[in-house]
Scaffold this motif. Structure first.
Motif, PDB file in Angstrom:
ATOM      1  N   GLN A   1      -6.117   2.585 -10.603  1.00  9.22           N
ATOM      2  CA  GLN A   1      -5.329   2.624 -11.997  1.00  9.22           C
ATOM      3  C   GLN A   1      -6.182   2.924 -13.146  1.00  9.22           C
ATOM      4  O   GLN A   1      -5.873   3.559 -14.165  1.00  9.22           O
ATOM      5  CB  GLN A   1      -4.688   1.248 -11.774  1.00  9.22           C
TER       6      GLN A   1
ATOM      7  N   ARG B   1      -6.443  -1.112  -5.840  1.00  7.66           N
ATOM      8  CA  ARG B   1      -5.481  -0.614  -6.721  1.00  7.66           C
ATOM      9  C   ARG B   1      -5.808  -0.626  -8.174  1.00  7.66           C
ATOM     10  O   ARG B   1      -5.925   0.390  -8.939  1.00  7.66           O
ATOM     11  CB  ARG B   1      -4.340  -1.222  -6.303  1.00  7.66           C
TER      12      ARG B   1
ATOM     13  N   ALA C   1       0.647  -1.193  -0.010  1.00  6.30           N
ATOM     14  CA  ALA C   1       0.061  -0.225  -0.247  1.00  6.30           C
ATOM     15  C   ALA C   1       0.988   1.061  -0.171  1.00  6.30           C
ATOM     16  O   ALA C   1       0.520   2.211  -0.658  1.00  6.30           O
ATOM     17  CB  ALA C   1      -0.825   0.174   1.257  1.00  6.30           C
TER      18      ALA C   1
ATOM     19  N   ASP D   1       4.737   0.231  -8.458  1.00 11.57           N
ATOM     20  CA  ASP D   1       3.925  -0.997  -8.663  1.00 11.57           C
ATOM     21  C   ASP D   1       4.618  -2.167  -8.165  1.00 11.57           C
ATOM     22  O   ASP D   1       5.968  -2.224  -8.331  1.00 11.57           O
ATOM     23  CB  ASP D   1       3.512  -1.165 -10.025  1.00 11.57           C
TER      24      ASP D   1
ATOM     25  N   PHE E   1      -7.420  -4.632  -1.312  1.00 10.91           N
ATOM     26  CA  PHE E   1      -6.574  -3.552  -1.535  1.00 10.91           C
ATOM     27  C   PHE E   1      -6.174  -3.853  -3.178  1.00 10.91           C
ATOM     28  O   PHE E   1      -6.105  -2.673  -3.926  1.00 10.91           O
ATOM     29  CB  PHE E   1      -5.189  -3.870  -0.701  1.00 10.91           C
ATOM     30  N   LEU E   2      -5.888  -5.025  -3.574  1.00 12.56           N
ATOM     31  CA  LEU E   2      -5.619  -5.171  -5.096  1.00 12.56           C
ATOM     32  C   LEU E   2      -6.682  -4.689  -5.839  1.00 12.56           C
ATOM     33  O   LEU E   2      -6.772  -4.093  -6.894  1.00 12.56           O
ATOM     34  CB  LEU E   2      -5.517  -6.702  -5.280  1.00 12.56           C
TER      35      LEU E   2
ATOM     36  N   PHE F   1       2.400   1.654  -3.574  1.00 11.78           N
ATOM     37  CA  PHE F   1       1.354   2.431  -4.398  1.00 11.78           C
ATOM     38  C   PHE F   1       0.891   3.694  -4.124  1.00 11.78           C
ATOM     39  O   PHE F   1       0.996   4.618  -5.080  1.00 11.78           O
ATOM     40  CB  PHE F   1       0.110   1.380  -4.342  1.00 11.78           C
TER      41      PHE F   1
END
Length: 453
Positions: A245, A241, A210, A218, A237-238, A213
């Motif tokens: 993005q 993200r 985190a 990345d 979190f993924l 990011f």
């Protein structure tokens, strides 16, 4: 119900002493109950079971000694005593000797202070058992010989001395019990540490991903690991993200498309003005140049510099390149930085941020001072000072808002669209740092860029 000052002070003291990391607190949660349980079990064992067994053994030994004393008093002849001594040695493991014309020692030998708490219950138990079984005076010592207890009884004509094995007087396996409990505690604690460390490591990986990011780095190798709840947080979190993005990519693509669509008619207008001189062509060219600059600013703000890789860059060289533009603009620029001072940054992004700060200072003042140094608390800081009109402290945060134009305190920059400070702060935060504003010693504005070391 409000707590007293003493309670609050004790609570603050405990909070300062307790671990602050998840690993330390988890370890405390596991180890502290184990330690309390082991101490409680050990206390109960020694206070109840061990002392009970010792009392029973002491009573049995006192009974054997009483039998030997009574047998001697019934027939004190030497040959009878010899048979008695041999029988006691073979059947009871007692070494009995008669010391004629001797008296009992005046006082019992005291054990060392460090062993006194251990031997006190033994002495009390043996003394109580001998007092109950013997009518004659007696004396004993539990500390003189490592493997025996020395017991002496006053009988007619002298003293009967009895050397009894130590395990006849009290339970000698207590230390084995303590040893096994200690070994078990150490092993269980070691296993707890390993399991806790594995769980905490998964949370640390999530925190590092985190943080990376947030700096625009990345980490494609990051995968959910650890307990079910940690894996769930990692997958969330993924997903977050990926959504962020996608949003950034869509915004960049949209503004790039708008920029491209606007550049085409702007180019045609510039070409038409270049081919045909008309009244007011100069003003129109300036308007077109400002529109083109605005489009570049919008696109830079939307795109950021997130795709750029980190590089180890000498800060002095970067600041010198940025300062050249301010010098050409007519400002007096002074740079103070160690040539060996370097930082791991995205060069183009940081250069753009510093350029915005330095050019902003040059636009509103005559003197600009730029300094780069390491912070005592860790990390780096780049300070930009000017002698311009400055910004009131209550408006510092407003200056970082996109499209903010603080006309009351700073002269309006004809080419600016209010994105310079916003872009600079985004770049600094993308590196894991920040930008703050303050009053400059030169009388104007001070901008401080803080970066991680």
């Amino acid at each position: 119900m409000t707590s007293s000052p003493v309670t609050r002070s004790i609570g603050r003291w405990l909070r300062r002493r307790l671990p602050t990391t998840l690993f330390g607190r988890s370890l405390l949660i596991i180890v502290l109950p184990i330690a309390i349980m082991q101490i409680a079990v050990t206390y109960v064992f020694f206070d109840a079971h061990w002392q009970t067994v010792t009392s029973r053994l002491s009573e049995g030994l006192a009974g054997d000694i009483a039998w030997a004393v009574e047998s001697y008093k019934d027939d004190p002849r030497p040959e009878v005593f010899a048979r008695l001594s041999r029988r006691a040695e073979e059947s009871m493991g007692l070494s009995i000797a008669f010391q004629p014309d001797r008296t009992l020692p005046a006082r019992r030998r005291e054990p060392p202070v460090i062993w006194e708490p251990f031997f006190a219950p033994i002495d009390r138990s043996l003394e109580r058992a001998l007092s109950e079984r013997l009518d004659d005076p007696f004396w004993f010592d539990t500390t003189r010989y490592p493997a025996y207890v020395d017991i002496r009884v006053g009988v007619p004509g002298g003293v009967m001395r009895v050397l009894a094995p130590r395990d006849r007087a009290f339970a000698t396996q207590g230390h084995i019990f303590v040893l096994w409990m200690t070994v078990a505690t150490v092993l269980l604690t070691a296993l707890a540490i390993l399991f806790i460390r594995n769980q905490v490591r998964a949370i640390e990986r999530l925190a590092n991903a985190a943080e990376a990011f947030g700096r625009g780095v990345d980490q494609p190798s990051f995968k959910p690991q650890g307990a079910k709840e940690v894996r769930r947080a990692a997958r969330a979190f993924l997903d977050m993200r990926a959504r962020i993005q996608r949003h950034i990519d869509q915004r960049t693509a949209l503004l790039a498309s708008v920029s491209h669509d606007l550049r085409t008619p702007l180019t045609r207008l510039k070409l038409a003005l270049a081919l045909e001189e008309t009244k007011g062509a100069g003003e129109m060219k300036r308007d077109l140049a400002e529109m083109e600059h605005m489009i570049d600013e919008y696109l830079a703000f939307a795109r950021g510099e997130g795709g750029e890789a980190l590089e180890e860059v000498p800060l002095r060289r970067l600041i010198d390149e940025v300062s050249e533009g301010a010098v050409r603009a007519g400002a007096q620029v002074t740079v103070t930085a160690d040539p060996q001072l370097a930082a791991s940054v995205r060069p183009n992004a940081l250069k753009r941020a510093l350029s915005n700060l330095v050019m902003n200072a040059a636009s509103h003042g005559q003197r600009v001072e730029v300094a780069a140094r390491r912070r005592a608390q860790g990390g780096l800081e780049i300070v930009v000072d000017d002698d311009g009109p400055g910004i009131p402290p209550e408006r510092h945060e407003d200056a970082f808002k996109a499209f903010s134009r603080l006309d009351e305190s700073r002269n309006q920059n004809t080419k600016g669209v209010g994105l310079g400070l916003a872009i600079a702060r985004d770049v600094a935060r993308g590196h894991g740092g920040d930008i703050t504003l303050d009053r400059s010693p030169l009388g104007g504005l001070r901008a401080v860029v803080r970066l991680p070391g």
